[in-house]
Design a protein around this motif. Structure first.
Motif, PDB file in Angstrom:
ATOM      1  N   PRO A  45       0.790  -1.225   0.000  1.00 57.79           N
ATOM      2  CA  PRO A  45       0.000   0.000   0.000  1.00 57.79           C
ATOM      3  C   PRO A  45       0.828   1.283   0.000  1.00 57.79           C
ATOM      4  N   LYS A  46       0.262   2.296  -0.613  1.00 58.10           N
ATOM      5  CA  LYS A  46       0.807   3.655  -0.551  1.00 58.10           C
ATOM      6  C   LYS A  46      -0.181   4.449   0.285  1.00 58.10           C
ATOM      7  N   VAL A  47       0.345   5.113   1.302  1.00 59.78           N
ATOM      8  CA  VAL A  47      -0.507   5.785   2.279  1.00 59.78           C
ATOM      9  C   VAL A  47      -0.401   7.301   2.138  1.00 59.78           C
ATOM     10  N   ASP A  48      -1.543   7.972   2.114  1.00 59.79           N
ATOM     11  CA  ASP A  48      -1.590   9.432   2.079  1.00 59.79           C
ATOM     12  C   ASP A  48      -1.204   9.950   3.465  1.00 59.79           C
ATOM     13  N   LEU A  49      -0.191  10.811   3.520  1.00 60.26           N
ATOM     14  CA  LEU A  49       0.309  11.263   4.825  1.00 60.26           C
ATOM     15  C   LEU A  49      -0.660  12.187   5.550  1.00 60.26           C
ATOM     16  N   GLN A  50      -1.492  12.914   4.800  1.00 57.97           N
ATOM     17  CA  GLN A  50      -2.458  13.831   5.416  1.00 57.97           C
ATOM     18  C   GLN A  50      -3.591  13.061   6.082  1.00 57.97           C
ATOM     19  N   ILE A  54      -5.189   4.519   2.599  1.00 53.17           N
ATOM     20  CA  ILE A  54      -4.501   3.842   1.497  1.00 53.17           C
ATOM     21  C   ILE A  54      -5.035   4.432   0.201  1.00 53.17           C
ATOM     22  N   VAL A  55      -4.150   5.019  -0.592  1.00 51.87           N
ATOM     23  CA  VAL A  55      -4.606   5.648  -1.840  1.00 51.87           C
ATOM     24  C   VAL A  55      -4.159   4.877  -3.071  1.00 51.87           C
ATOM     25  N   LYS A 113      -5.400   3.675  -6.825  1.00 46.64           N
ATOM     26  CA  LYS A 113      -4.498   3.638  -7.988  1.00 46.64           C
ATOM     27  C   LYS A 113      -3.577   2.434  -7.880  1.00 46.64           C
ATOM     28  N   ILE A 114      -3.100   1.986  -9.025  1.00 43.97           N
ATOM     29  CA  ILE A 114      -2.161   0.875  -9.001  1.00 43.97           C
ATOM     30  C   ILE A 114      -0.860   1.317  -9.681  1.00 43.97           C
ATOM     31  N   VAL A 254       3.552   7.926   1.587  1.00 42.09           N
ATOM     32  CA  VAL A 254       4.610   7.073   2.120  1.00 42.09           C
ATOM     33  C   VAL A 254       4.301   5.603   1.851  1.00 42.09           C
ATOM     34  N   GLN A 255       5.371   4.834   1.831  1.00 43.78           N
ATOM     35  CA  GLN A 255       5.262   3.407   1.573  1.00 43.78           C
ATOM     36  C   GLN A 255       6.396   2.741   2.340  1.00 43.78           C
ATOM     37  N   GLY A 256       6.126   1.627   2.992  1.00 44.89           N
ATOM     38  CA  GLY A 256       7.209   0.956   3.708  1.00 44.89           C
ATOM     39  C   GLY A 256       6.702  -0.058   4.716  1.00 44.89           C
ATOM     40  N   TYR A 257       7.651  -0.831   5.264  1.00 41.42           N
ATOM     41  CA  TYR A 257       7.304  -1.917   6.183  1.00 41.42           C
ATOM     42  C   TYR A 257       6.557  -1.417   7.417  1.00 41.42           C
ATOM     43  N   LEU A 258       6.798  -0.159   7.824  1.00 39.00           N
ATOM     44  CA  LEU A 258       6.105   0.372   8.998  1.00 39.00           C
ATOM     45  C   LEU A 258       4.592   0.264   8.820  1.00 39.00           C
TER      46      LEU A 258
END
Ligand code: C2E
Ligand code: CA
Ligand code: CA
Length: 278
Positions: A45-50, A54-55, A113-114, A254-258
């Motif tokens: 997932p890509k996460v919107d920081l605001q 998951i966007v 989005k992909i 942001v994207q990552g293991y967190l």
């Protein structure tokens, strides 16, 4: 002496033979694997920081090997590149990601989005624009929901050809992002002369937050990218303090293991609810 050298040569030749035959077996396996449907996609997932929603998600290919188990792309993408198999494999990834996205859109996740990674060879291939159009048409995905990730070096290797391809892709309406940004040597202002939408800051830089000058560099890249009307995503985010710093700097995604590792599609689908409602 001569005999010794001869023996050494024999050993070397044997080793070389072994390597060549291993490559050959692997190559034949790769081809068969595609036909047998042993590749699959995981999604991160890509996460919107605001908003914390998951966007989007990045599609990452895996090979479910009948004997060796799950193989990561580092194990087979280089060989696929070398042998040209990356073309049919890349095309499969594109179609499969679009097919999955269409399913998610139909289940109500309309804004998702992909992102799909393109390899150098795939990008330089003359039918690339046609292949992408085809994958979109076949699945009924709107172009604006497909993001293509390319590296700086792919663009810089043959800038004029790349510019033409990127312009044609922009005309279709897909999103273009520069992966691993900062690991190449291109200047941001030159890169901006290409029709790209987004920069993905390489995880090497994120890793250096808050140590060394990592924070300063990332901050500067984000400010500069924004002043050039580019969106910014940070990859490889593993610690909360990195998130705080990226938020302060105004990073978009942001994207990552967190947040989440790359996972099978049904697992990601379960996360849409929990993430996007909290
Ligand atoms: P990439 O495009 O930079 O993809 C991100 C890689 O970083 C993924 O590895 C992902 O699992 C890993 N990652 C994500 N979050 C973190 C984190 O917080 N920390 C760390 N240390 N790593 C993180 P993966 O899936 O093994 O993919 C490796 C590379 O293989 C990709 O790097 C990409 O270059 C290539 N690749 C993967 N799928 C495809 C594909 O379908 N086509 C092509 N051409 N290349 C692909
Ligand atoms: Ca990528
Ligand atoms: Ca990357």
């Amino acid at each position: 002496r001569a005999k010794e050298r001869g023996n050494r040569y024999q050993i070397y030749a044997n080793e070389l033979n072994a390597i060549v035959s291993e490559q050959w077996t692997m190559e034949r396996n790769l081809r068969g694997a595609l036909e047998r449907g042993e590749f699959l996609l995981h999604y991160q997932p890509k996460v919107d920081l605001q908003t914390g929603n998951i966007v989007g998600a990045e599609a990452l290919v895996r090979w479910e090997h009948p004997v060796l188990g799950m193989l990561s792309p580092a194990k087979f993408i280089p060989l696929a590149e070398e042998t040209g198999l990356i073309i049919p494999l890349g095309d499969w990834v594109l179609r499969e990601a679009c097919r999955q996205l269409k399913v998610w859109h139909e289940r109500g996740h309309h804004a998702l989005k992909i992102a799909v990674n393109l390899s150098t060879r795939q990008f330089q291939q003359k039918d690339i624009v046609k292949d992408i159009l085809h994958a979109l048409a076949e699945t009924g995905v709107e172009p604006a929901f497909l993001e293509l990730e390319l590296t700086e070096s792919m663009v810089m290797q043959a800038p004029e050809e790349a510019r033409e391809t990127l312009e044609r892709l922009k005309e279709i309406g897909v999103q273009l992002s520069i992966d691993d940004f900062g690991t190449g040597y291109s200047s941001l202002s030159y890169l901006r002369s290409f029709p790209v939408d987004k920069l993905k800051i390489a995880r090497e830089f994120i890793h250096d937050i808050p140590d060394r000058d990592g924070e300063k560099i990332v901050n500067a890249v984000i400010q500069l990218a924004h002043s050039l009307q580019l969106q910014v995503i940070a990859e490889g985010v593993e610690r909360q303090e990195q998130v705080e710093m990226l938020k302060r700097a105004g990073c978009d995604e942001v994207q990552g293991y967190l947040f989440c590792r790359p996972i099978p599609p049904h697992e990601l689908e379960a996360k849409f609810q929990t993430f996007n409602s909290s």
